[in-house]
Design a protein around this motif. Structure first.
Motif, PDB file in Angstrom:
ATOM      1  N   ASP A 315      24.792  66.615 -26.235  1.00 29.92           N
ATOM      2  CA  ASP A 315      23.730  65.702 -26.664  1.00 29.92           C
ATOM      3  C   ASP A 315      23.848  64.379 -25.910  1.00 29.92           C
ATOM      4  O   ASP A 315      24.487  63.427 -26.349  1.00 29.92           O
ATOM      5  CB  ASP A 315      23.786  65.458 -28.174  1.00 29.92           C
ATOM      6  N   SER A 316      23.223  64.321 -24.744  1.00 33.35           N
ATOM      7  CA  SER A 316      23.403  63.190 -23.826  1.00 33.35           C
ATOM      8  C   SER A 316      22.484  62.019 -24.116  1.00 33.35           C
ATOM      9  O   SER A 316      22.434  61.084 -23.315  1.00 33.35           O
ATOM     10  CB  SER A 316      23.154  63.666 -22.395  1.00 33.35           C
ATOM     11  N   ALA A 317      21.748  62.049 -25.183  1.00 36.82           N
ATOM     12  CA  ALA A 317      20.838  60.936 -25.476  1.00 36.82           C
ATOM     13  C   ALA A 317      21.614  59.621 -25.486  1.00 36.82           C
ATOM     14  O   ALA A 317      22.620  59.494 -26.169  1.00 36.82           O
ATOM     15  CB  ALA A 317      20.167  61.151 -26.819  1.00 36.82           C
ATOM     16  N   GLY A 318      21.137  58.683 -24.684  1.00 35.96           N
ATOM     17  CA  GLY A 318      21.781  57.375 -24.659  1.00 35.96           C
ATOM     18  C   GLY A 318      22.926  57.263 -23.679  1.00 35.96           C
ATOM     19  O   GLY A 318      23.539  56.204 -23.571  1.00 35.96           O
ATOM     20  N   ASN A 319      23.229  58.334 -22.907  1.00 31.77           N
ATOM     21  CA  ASN A 319      24.308  58.256 -21.921  1.00 31.77           C
ATOM     22  C   ASN A 319      23.720  57.831 -20.581  1.00 31.77           C
ATOM     23  O   ASN A 319      23.000  58.601 -19.943  1.00 31.77           O
ATOM     24  CB  ASN A 319      25.011  59.607 -21.794  1.00 31.77           C
ATOM     25  N   ILE A 320      24.015  56.625 -20.153  1.00 33.34           N
ATOM     26  CA  ILE A 320      23.371  56.086 -18.950  1.00 33.34           C
ATOM     27  C   ILE A 320      24.004  56.609 -17.666  1.00 33.34           C
ATOM     28  O   ILE A 320      23.479  56.376 -16.584  1.00 33.34           O
ATOM     29  CB  ILE A 320      23.378  54.544 -18.949  1.00 33.34           C
ATOM     30  N   LYS A 321      25.114  57.296 -17.785  1.00 30.70           N
ATOM     31  CA  LYS A 321      25.732  57.901 -16.607  1.00 30.70           C
ATOM     32  C   LYS A 321      25.273  59.337 -16.423  1.00 30.70           C
ATOM     33  O   LYS A 321      24.792  59.726 -15.353  1.00 30.70           O
ATOM     34  CB  LYS A 321      27.256  57.853 -16.708  1.00 30.70           C
ATOM     35  N   LEU A 322      25.378  60.149 -17.473  1.00 32.48           N
ATOM     36  CA  LEU A 322      25.145  61.581 -17.357  1.00 32.48           C
ATOM     37  C   LEU A 322      23.723  62.003 -17.681  1.00 32.48           C
ATOM     38  O   LEU A 322      23.308  63.105 -17.329  1.00 32.48           O
ATOM     39  CB  LEU A 322      26.111  62.348 -18.265  1.00 32.48           C
ATOM     40  N   GLY A 323      22.966  61.157 -18.363  1.00 27.42           N
ATOM     41  CA  GLY A 323      21.608  61.521 -18.753  1.00 27.42           C
ATOM     42  C   GLY A 323      20.667  61.566 -17.564  1.00 27.42           C
ATOM     43  O   GLY A 323      21.000  61.158 -16.447  1.00 27.42           O
ATOM     44  N   GLU A 324      19.462  62.065 -17.799  1.00 22.38           N
ATOM     45  CA  GLU A 324      18.458  62.145 -16.734  1.00 22.38           C
ATOM     46  C   GLU A 324      18.157  60.748 -16.186  1.00 22.38           C
ATOM     47  O   GLU A 324      17.936  59.804 -16.945  1.00 22.38           O
ATOM     48  CB  GLU A 324      17.172  62.785 -17.262  1.00 22.38           C
ATOM     49  N   GLY A 325      18.148  60.656 -14.849  1.00 23.42           N
ATOM     50  CA  GLY A 325      17.902  59.367 -14.212  1.00 23.42           C
ATOM     51  C   GLY A 325      19.063  58.415 -14.309  1.00 23.42           C
ATOM     52  O   GLY A 325      18.905  57.211 -14.085  1.00 23.42           O
ATOM     53  N   GLY A 326      20.251  58.942 -14.617  1.00 25.63           N
ATOM     54  CA  GLY A 326      21.420  58.083 -14.811  1.00 25.63           C
ATOM     55  C   GLY A 326      22.210  57.837 -13.537  1.00 25.63           C
ATOM     56  O   GLY A 326      21.815  58.216 -12.431  1.00 25.63           O
ATOM     57  N   ILE A 327      23.364  57.202 -13.724  1.00 23.69           N
ATOM     58  CA  ILE A 327      24.218  56.828 -12.595  1.00 23.69           C
ATOM     59  C   ILE A 327      24.643  58.053 -11.806  1.00 23.69           C
ATOM     60  O   ILE A 327      24.694  58.034 -10.574  1.00 23.69           O
ATOM     61  CB  ILE A 327      25.446  56.039 -13.097  1.00 23.69           C
ATOM     62  N   ARG A 328      24.952  59.149 -12.513  1.00 25.48           N
ATOM     63  CA  ARG A 328      25.394  60.365 -11.828  1.00 25.48           C
ATOM     64  C   ARG A 328      24.332  60.868 -10.856  1.00 25.48           C
ATOM     65  O   ARG A 328      24.642  61.281  -9.747  1.00 25.48           O
ATOM     66  CB  ARG A 328      25.731  61.437 -12.872  1.00 25.48           C
ATOM     67  N   GLU A 329      23.069  60.835 -11.257  1.00 25.94           N
ATOM     68  CA  GLU A 329      22.014  61.303 -10.354  1.00 25.94           C
ATOM     69  C   GLU A 329      21.892  60.392  -9.140  1.00 25.94           C
ATOM     70  O   GLU A 329      21.689  60.856  -8.016  1.00 25.94           O
ATOM     71  CB  GLU A 329      20.674  61.396 -11.090  1.00 25.94           C
ATOM     72  N   LEU A 330      22.016  59.092  -9.331  1.00 25.75           N
ATOM     73  CA  LEU A 330      21.958  58.162  -8.202  1.00 25.75           C
ATOM     74  C   LEU A 330      23.113  58.411  -7.240  1.00 25.75           C
ATOM     75  O   LEU A 330      22.949  58.343  -6.019  1.00 25.75           O
ATOM     76  CB  LEU A 330      21.986  56.723  -8.707  1.00 25.75           C
ATOM     77  N   GLU A 331      24.284  58.694  -7.784  1.00 24.78           N
ATOM     78  CA  GLU A 331      25.435  59.008  -6.933  1.00 24.78           C
ATOM     79  C   GLU A 331      25.199  60.316  -6.188  1.00 24.78           C
ATOM     80  O   GLU A 331      25.507  60.436  -4.996  1.00 24.78           O
ATOM     81  CB  GLU A 331      26.703  59.086  -7.778  1.00 24.78           C
ATOM     82  N   PHE A 332      24.619  61.301  -6.873  1.00 21.58           N
ATOM     83  CA  PHE A 332      24.331  62.593  -6.244  1.00 21.58           C
ATOM     84  C   PHE A 332      23.337  62.438  -5.090  1.00 21.58           C
ATOM     85  O   PHE A 332      23.496  63.061  -4.046  1.00 21.58           O
ATOM     86  CB  PHE A 332      23.763  63.554  -7.290  1.00 21.58           C
ATOM     87  N   ILE A 333      22.302  61.641  -5.312  1.00 22.30           N
ATOM     88  CA  ILE A 333      21.297  61.445  -4.266  1.00 22.30           C
ATOM     89  C   ILE A 333      21.962  60.979  -2.980  1.00 22.30           C
ATOM     90  O   ILE A 333      21.769  61.542  -1.901  1.00 22.30           O
ATOM     91  CB  ILE A 333      20.234  60.423  -4.723  1.00 22.30           C
ATOM     92  N   VAL A 334      22.771  59.941  -3.099  1.00 25.31           N
ATOM     93  CA  VAL A 334      23.392  59.340  -1.918  1.00 25.31           C
ATOM     94  C   VAL A 334      24.456  60.257  -1.324  1.00 25.31           C
ATOM     95  O   VAL A 334      24.477  60.524  -0.121  1.00 25.31           O
ATOM     96  CB  VAL A 334      23.971  57.955  -2.277  1.00 25.31           C
ATOM     97  N   GLN A 335      25.359  60.776  -2.165  1.00 27.27           N
ATOM     98  CA  GLN A 335      26.455  61.580  -1.640  1.00 27.27           C
ATOM     99  C   GLN A 335      25.968  62.895  -1.043  1.00 27.27           C
ATOM    100  O   GLN A 335      26.509  63.361  -0.035  1.00 27.27           O
ATOM    101  CB  GLN A 335      27.483  61.843  -2.745  1.00 27.27           C
ATOM    102  N   SER A 336      24.950  63.492  -1.635  1.00 30.37           N
ATOM    103  CA  SER A 336      24.434  64.754  -1.107  1.00 30.37           C
ATOM    104  C   SER A 336      23.836  64.559   0.279  1.00 30.37           C
ATOM    105  O   SER A 336      24.072  65.358   1.187  1.00 30.37           O
ATOM    106  CB  SER A 336      23.384  65.319  -2.056  1.00 30.37           C
ATOM    107  N   LEU A 337      23.064  63.499   0.442  1.00 27.60           N
ATOM    108  CA  LEU A 337      22.484  63.233   1.754  1.00 27.60           C
ATOM    109  C   LEU A 337      23.564  62.868   2.768  1.00 27.60           C
ATOM    110  O   LEU A 337      23.445  63.191   3.955  1.00 27.60           O
ATOM    111  CB  LEU A 337      21.440  62.125   1.650  1.00 27.60           C
ATOM    112  N   GLN A 338      24.627  62.203   2.313  1.00 24.17           N
ATOM    113  CA  GLN A 338      25.753  61.944   3.209  1.00 24.17           C
ATOM    114  C   GLN A 338      26.405  63.244   3.661  1.00 24.17           C
ATOM    115  O   GLN A 338      26.732  63.412   4.838  1.00 24.17           O
ATOM    116  CB  GLN A 338      26.800  61.077   2.501  1.00 24.17           C
ATOM    117  N   LEU A 339      26.607  64.161   2.730  1.00 24.50           N
ATOM    118  CA  LEU A 339      27.214  65.440   3.083  1.00 24.50           C
ATOM    119  C   LEU A 339      26.335  66.218   4.056  1.00 24.50           C
ATOM    120  O   LEU A 339      26.825  66.831   4.997  1.00 24.50           O
ATOM    121  CB  LEU A 339      27.445  66.293   1.829  1.00 24.50           C
ATOM    122  N   ILE A 340      25.037  66.182   3.812  1.00 25.70           N
ATOM    123  CA  ILE A 340      24.114  66.926   4.669  1.00 25.70           C
ATOM    124  C   ILE A 340      24.126  66.366   6.086  1.00 25.70           C
ATOM    125  O   ILE A 340      24.171  67.112   7.060  1.00 25.70           O
ATOM    126  CB  ILE A 340      22.691  66.885   4.078  1.00 25.70           C
ATOM    127  N   GLY A 341      24.082  65.048   6.222  1.00 24.66           N
ATOM    128  CA  GLY A 341      23.897  64.449   7.547  1.00 24.66           C
ATOM    129  C   GLY A 341      25.083  63.739   8.141  1.00 24.66           C
ATOM    130  O   GLY A 341      25.052  63.354   9.310  1.00 24.66           O
TER     131      GLY A 341
END
Length: 964
Positions: A315-341
Motif C-alpha cells: 500500500d504505497s499511498a503517500g510514499n514519495i519515493k516508491l509511489g507513481e511519479g516518485g523519486i524512484r521513477e525519476l532515478e530510473f529515467i536517468v539511470q536507464s538512459l545512462q545505461l542505454i547510451g
C-alpha cells in the motif's frame, strides 16, 4: 533564501514552549535579541523534533546554526580533527557528535532555504565521506598495530577501498539515509607481522567489521550512519570483503541487471589513485556496454513491475519515493538512459542525478523542453524527503497522517497549507509518471498491435491460412516474394545463431519491418535493402532489440533506406550508425563548424592521446555518424544542397585540422621543432583545399584535393628529439614528414573505413613535383611556370588548416595571380582560348554522355561548363574588381563568385540567377544519384531547357575563342 518564517498557527504553542526551554538551556532570557533569528529558532524547533532534541542537549549548536556558521568552511576543516590515538570509545563519541552537529547546521540551512536542495544533499554527502574516511583511518591504524600491514606478493602495501553506492555515491545523500557500501582490496597476500601474519582477506574482513561498528553501533549519542552491505557480491551470503579478481569474476559471470543500475552510482573512497583507477576499470564495463544497449529495457520493465507489485502489497499511498511519479521513477529515467547510451557516449557516465540529467539533455537523450519539469519535480520531491527525515531523523519517505506532523512539514517546506503541498506534489508526480510510462512503454503490450501485424507475423512464421494470405495481399502492397525473403532471412538467423531471446526480438521486429516497407513508394526494393541492412548487423541482436523496442526509430530508418541505397549500405557496413536514430532532434539541425568541432572533442574525450589507433577509430566513427545525420536531413528535405555541402565541407575541415595537429606533435616528438615554431601547435605550415573542398561543395564520399605549403629558412634544421640535435631534419624534410603523416592518417583503413581519399596531384608540377612547397617557390611557380588551368584551380583554392601568418601571405599571392589573367606558359594566347581548350580536353576524356544518357558533370551544358565560365570570368575581371576596391576578399565558392561578378556589373543579374539556379539544380540531382549509388547520368531528354541556357552562355562568352 527564505524571508517568511511565519509559523503555522497549529505550531505556535509548541514553538513557544520549545523556544523557552532552549533559551533556559542557553542561560539567557526568553527573548532573543534579534527578532528574525527568534522567528527562525521557533520555526526550526517546532518543525523538527530532531533539532529540538539536540538543541536542548547542545544549545550552542543551534545558536551556531542561527548565526550562519559556514558549513563549507567547517567541513573543509573537519578531516583534520580526528586523532588516530583516540580510544575506541572516544572516536565513536567524536564521530557521532560531529555528525549530529553538522547535521543540525545543515537542517537549519535547509529549512531556511539558504541553499538549494542540490547543495544541501552535497553537504550531507560530504559530511558522510569525511566521517567514513575518518573511521576508516582510525580502524586501519589500529588493525595495522594489531595484525601488521597487508602486502601483496610483489611487496606492495594493500589498502581497503570503499565503494560508496546509491545516493552517497552520487553525492546526493538525504538527511537520514542508510549508507550503502561495498568493501574491496586489490590483491591477495598476507600481513608483514612475523611470525603471526594473517591473510589479507582476514585482515580486511576484520577492518571492515571494525569500520561498520564505528559507524553503526548505537551508543548514548546514537549512531553515525546505518551501514547497509547488501549490495556486495552475493549479497548477505557473500564475503564481507572481496579482492579485485573475485569482484571482476563475479560481475563478468554472475552480475545481474539491477547490479548494473547500482554500479552507475559507485564512487571510490580510499586507496591511492592507481588502485582507484583499477577499480573503476572493473566497474565501468560492467555497467556500460560499448554500443547503445537496448537489452536493458526489458530489465527496466521487469524492475518496474517488481516495484509495482511490491507497492500493491505494501500500500504505497503517500510514499514519495516508491509511489507513481516518485523519486524512484525519476532515478530510473536517468539511470536507464545512462545505461542505454553511456557506453557509446562516455560523457553520460556520471554519478550525480543533476549532472546526469544535464548530460542527457546535451546528448539529446531527453528533449530540452522536458528537462525543467523533471528537474523541478526531483528537487521538490528531494526537498520534501529531506523535510520528512529532518522532522524526527527517521529514514522515511512516507507522508504523515498525523495533523501535527503534517503542519511540521508545512513549516519546513514554507508553504501555506498541507493541501497546497499535496496539490503541488500531485502535479509533479503526474508529470513524472506520464513521462516514465511514455519512455519505457512496451510496444508489444496486449491490445497495442493491430490485426495486420498479427496476420503478417503468422504468415512469416508459416502459420497463416491461404485465404487470409490472399486477403492480406489485396489489402497491402506486398508480394509472395517479400514474405519468402523474410522467411529465408529468419531461417538464416535461427535460434542456434542468435539464441532464443534474439529470435524472439527478431520475430517481433520483422512484421513491423514489412508493414513499414509497404508504406514506402517502392515496397519490395525497400524491404530488400532493409534485409541487407539487417544481415550486415549480423549477430549484434542488441540492434534487433533497439528497433523492436522503438517503432518510431524503425519507421524513420525504413523511410531513409527506401530513399537511399547508399545510406542503406553505409548502415549495413557500420551498424553503430543506428544509434543516431535514437535522437531525432539531431536530424535537420544544421551544424556549424564550431558545433562539429565541439562534437569531435566529445567523441575523443575518453581516448588516450597516445593511442593512435583509438584516435583514428574514434575520428572515423565521428565522421560516419556526422555524415549519416547530414544525409538523413538531406533525404527528409530539411537541408538544401548548399547546406548539405557546407556541412560536409566543415566536417572534413575539422577532421583535417585535428589530424594536422596530431601529425605535427608526432613529427616534432621524433625530430624536434623548426626554429621559432610552437612544439604543440602546427606552425609555418599551411594546408590548401582545392576543388570541391576549397569551394565548400563537398559531396558524400568526395576526395580531398590538398596542397601543402611551408615557410622558413630552407637551410635551417629542427631541434632534434628532446632538443638534443639527434635525428634533426632540414626544414623541407620535416614538413614533408608532417604532410606524409597527415595523408597517411586520412587514408588509414580502420573498422570505420577510410577517413578520406586524398589527391595531391594539383601541387606544382603535379606528381613530378615535391609533396610540400616553400611559399617562395610556390610564388615563383605561380608567376612564371603555372598553366592557365592551374590559375583556374586557384579560384577555389582555400586555406583550410595551419598557420595564420602563412595564410595571409598565400591570400595576397592568390589575389595577385587571379588579377593576372594570362599564364606565363601562354603569354601570346588568349585566356578564353586556354579555358576552352582545357574544357575540350576534359570532355573528350571524361564525358560519359551517349545517345540515351547525359553526364550531369562533364556533359555539354553541365556542371563543369558552369564552373569553367565562373573561373574564366574570375580570371578576366579580378584585376578590375581589386582596382575598384583593393580590400575586396575574393571568394572561393562558385555561387559567391557569381554574386560578386554581378555586383560589379560583369554579368547581368539575370545571368547570375540563371546560372545559380541551374548550378544548384545540377548539383542537387548529382547528389541524389550518389545517395542512390547511381552514376552521374540522367536521361538525355531531361533538363533540356537548363542545359540550353548554359550552352548559350558558353557560346556567347567564347564566340571569339579560336581553338585548334
Amino acid at each position: 533564501m527564505r524571508t517568511d518564517f511565519t509559523l503555522p498557527e497549529a505550531l505556535q504553542d509548541l514553538a513557544r514552549r520549545r523556544y523557552s526551554e532552549w533559551c533556559r538551556e542557553l542561560e539567557q532570557s526568553d527573548s532573543y535579541s534579534n527578532e528574525e533569528l527568534e522567528a527562525v529558532a521557533k520555526l526550526v524547533l517546532a518543525s523538527s523534533d530532531y533539532v529540538y532534541r539536540w538543541a536542548i542537549k547542545k544549545p550552542q549548536w543551534l545558536l551556531d546554526a542561527l548565526n550562519g556558521q559556514s558549513i563549507e568552511e567547517g567541513l573543509n576543516d573537519l578531516s583534520g580533527k580526528f586523532d588516530a590515538s583516540l580510544t575506541e570509545f572516544d572516536i565513536k563519541q567524536k564521530l557521532r557528535l560531529e555528525r549530529h552537529y553538522w547535521s543540525l547546521l545543515i537542517a537549519v540551512e535547509d529549512i531556511c532555504q539558504r541553499q538549494d536542495i542540490k547543495a544541501i544533499t552535497f553537504f550531507q554527502s560530504t559530511l558522510a565521506d569525511i566521517l567514513i574516511l575518518a573511521a576508516y583511518r582510525w580502524a586501519e591504524h589500529h588493525c595495522h598495530q594489531k595484525y601488521g600491514v597487508p602486502m601483496c606478493a610483489k611487496g606492495d602495501k594493500q589498502q581497503l577501498l570503499i565503494l560508496a553506492m546509491g545516493k552517497l555515491g552520487g553525492r546526493e545523500l538525504n538527511f537520514s539515509s542508510d549508507i550503502d557500501l561495498i568493501f574491496t582490496f586489490p590483491e591477495d597476500g598476507e600481513t608483514d607481522r612475523e611470525p603471526k601474519a594473517i591473510e589479507n582477506q582476514k585482515f580486511f574482513t576484520r577492518l571492515g567489521q571494525k569500520l561498520i561498528s564505528l559507524l553503526g553501533d548505537i551508543t548514548p549519542d546514537g549512531f553515525v550512519y546505518r551501514v547497509d552491505m547488501r549490495l556486495r557480491p552475493y549479497g548477505q551470503s557473500g564475503a564481507l570483503v572481496t579482492n579485485y579478481n573475485a569482484l571482476q569474476d563475479y560481475y563478468v559471470e554472475q552480475g545481474r541487471e539491477w547490479e548494473r543500475f547500482a554500479m552507475i552510482k559507485a564512487r571510490v573512497l580510499g586507496g591511492n589513485d592507481t588502485q582507484a583507477s583499477d577499480l573503476e576499470d572493473i566497474i565501468r564495463p560492467f555497467s556500460y556496454r560499448r554500443y547503445i544497449d537496448f537489452s536493458v529495457l526489458e530489465s527496466i520493465r521487469q524492475l518496474k513491475q517488481k516495484i509495482a507489485s511490491e507497492l500493491l502489497r505494501k500500500d504505497s499511498a503517500g510514499n514519495i519515493k516508491l509511489g507513481e511519479g516518485g523519486i524512484r521513477e525519476l532515478e530510473f529515467i536517468v539511470q536507464s538512459l545512462q545505461l542505454i547510451g553511456g557506453g557509446r557516449h562516455p560523457v553520460l557516465q556520471t554519478k550525480n542525478w543533476w549532472h546526469s540529467l544535464q548530460t542527457l539533455e546535451a546528448q539529446n537523450f531527453i528533449p530540452t523542453e522536458e528537462i525543467e519539469p523533471l528537474q523541478k519535480a526531483y528537487e521538490f520531491l528531494r526537498k520534501l524527503e529531506n523535510a520528512l527525515q529532518i522532522r524526527n531523523e527517521e529514514q522515511t519517505q512516507q507522508l504523515p497522517i498525523d495533523s501535527l506532523e503534517q503542519w511540521q512539514i508545512v513549516g519546513m517546506m514554507g508553504v501555506s497549507s498541507w493541501r497546497a503541498l499535496t496539490d503541488t506534489l500531485k502535479a509533479h508526480q503526474n508529470y513524472v509518471d506520464t513521462f516514465f510510462k511514455g519512455l519505457f512503454h512496451d510496444p508489444h503490450e496486449e491490445g497495442k498491435l493491430d490485426q495486420d501485424y498479427e496476420q503478417v507475423k503468422r504468415w512469416i512464421e508459416g502459420r497463416l491460412e491461404e485465404s487470409n494470405q490472399q486477403a492480406l495481399q489485396n489489402k497491402l502492397p506486398l508480394t509472395l516474394a517479400m514474405i519468402e525473403l523474410l522467411q529465408q532471412f529468419r531461417a538464416e538467423f535461427s535460434e542456434r545463431k542468435i539464441g532464443s531471446r534474439g529470435l524472439n526480438r527478431l520475430d517481433q521486429l520483422l512484421p513491423h519491418l514489412l508493414l513499414e516497407a509497404c508504406r514506402q513508394p517502392e515496397p519490395e526494393t525497400t524491404l530488400q535493402r532493409c534485409v541487407e541492412l539487417l544481415q550486415g548487423i549480423g549477430r549484434r541482436t542488441a540492434y534487433f532489440e533497439m528497433l523492436a523496442e522503438n517503432l518510431p526509430v524503425l519507421e524513420f530508418l525504413v523511410q531513409l533506406v527506401g530513399r537511399s541505397r547508399w545510406l542503406a549500405k553505409q548502415v549495413s557496413i557500420y551498424p553503430s550508425l543506428l544509434d543516431e536514430l535514437l535522437f531525432p532532434s539531431n536530424f535537420g539541425k544544421q551544424l556549424s563548424k564550431s558545433d562539429l568541432a565541439n562534437q569531435l572533442r566529445q567523441s575523443l574525450i575518453r581516448v588516450e592521446v597516445e593511442d593512435l589507433e583509438g584516435q583514428l577509430v574514434a575520428l572515423g566513427g565521428f565522421k560516419q555518424s556526422s555524415q549519416f545525420k547530414i544525409a538523413a536531413g538531406d533525404l527528409t528535405e530539411r537541408f538544401d544542397i548548399s547546406a548539405v555541402s557546407q556541412q560536409l565541407t566543415d566536417l572534413a575541415e575539422v577532421i583535417v585540422e585535428y589530424l594536422l595537429q596530431y601529425a605535427w606533435r608526432e613529427t616534432v616528438a621524433k625530430y624536434g621543432a623548426p626554429p621559432n615554431c610552437n612544439e604543440t601547435l602546427a606552425s609555418g605550415f599551411l594546408v590548401l583545399g582545392y576543388g570541391k573542398l576549397g569551394g565548400d561543395e563537398l559531396g558524400y564520399g568526395s576526395d580531398l584535393d590538398l596542397v601543402f605549403l611551408y615557410q622558413g629558412d630552407p637551410q635551417s634544421e629542427t631541434s632534434g628529439r628532446d632538443h638534443s640535435g639527434e635525428k634533426s631534419l632540414e626544414l623541407h624534410q620535416f614538413y614533408t614528414r608532417v604532410a606524409q603523416r597527415l595523408v597517411h592518417y586520412l587514408g588509414t583503413r580502420t573498422q570505420q573505413g577510410i577517413m578520406y581519399e586524398v589527391d595531391t596531384r594539383l601541387r606544382p608540377s603535379g606528381r613530378a613535383g615535391m609533396l610540400v612547397s616553400h611559399i617562395e617557390a610556390f610564388k615563383k611557380y605561380q608567376h612564371n611556370e603555372a598553366w592557365t588551368w592551374e590559375h583556374q584551380a586557384l579560384v577555389r583554392a582555400r586555406p583550410i588548416a595551419g598557420d595564420k601568418p602563412l595564410t595571409g601571405e598565400y591570400m595576397d599571392l592568390r589575389a595577385q595571380i587571379l588579377a593576372k589573367p594570362e599564364s606565363s606558359q601562354t603569354q601570346n594566347s588568349e585566356l578564353a582560348e586556354d579555358v576552352v581548350s582545357m574544357r575540350q580536353k576534359m570532355r573528350a576524356n571524361l564525358d560519359k554522355t551517349d545517345s540515351k544518357l547525359w553526364d550531369i558533370k562533364q556533359g555539354n551544358g553541365g556542371l563543369v561548363d558552369i564552373e569553367f565560365l565562373v573561373q574564366y570570368w574570375a580570371l578576366k575581371h579580378s584585376q578590375q574588381i581589386m582596382d575598384t576596391n583593393p580590400k575586396t576578399q575574393l571568394p572561393f565558392n562558385n555561387v559567391d563568385w557569381l554574386q560578386l561578378l554581378a555586383k560589379h556589373g560583369f554579368i547581368s543579374q539575370d545571368v547570375r540567377d540563371q546560372l545559380i539556379d541551374n548550378y544548384r539544380t545540377f548539383r542537387d540531382i548529382a547528389n541524389r544519384n550518389v545517395l542512390q549509388s547511381q552514376p552521374q547520368l540522367i536521361a538525355e531528354s531531361e533538363l533540356r531547357f537548363e542545359r540550353e541556357q548554359v550552352l548559350e552562355l558558353w557560346s556567347s562568352t567564347f564566340k571569339n575563342a579560336k581553338v585548334q
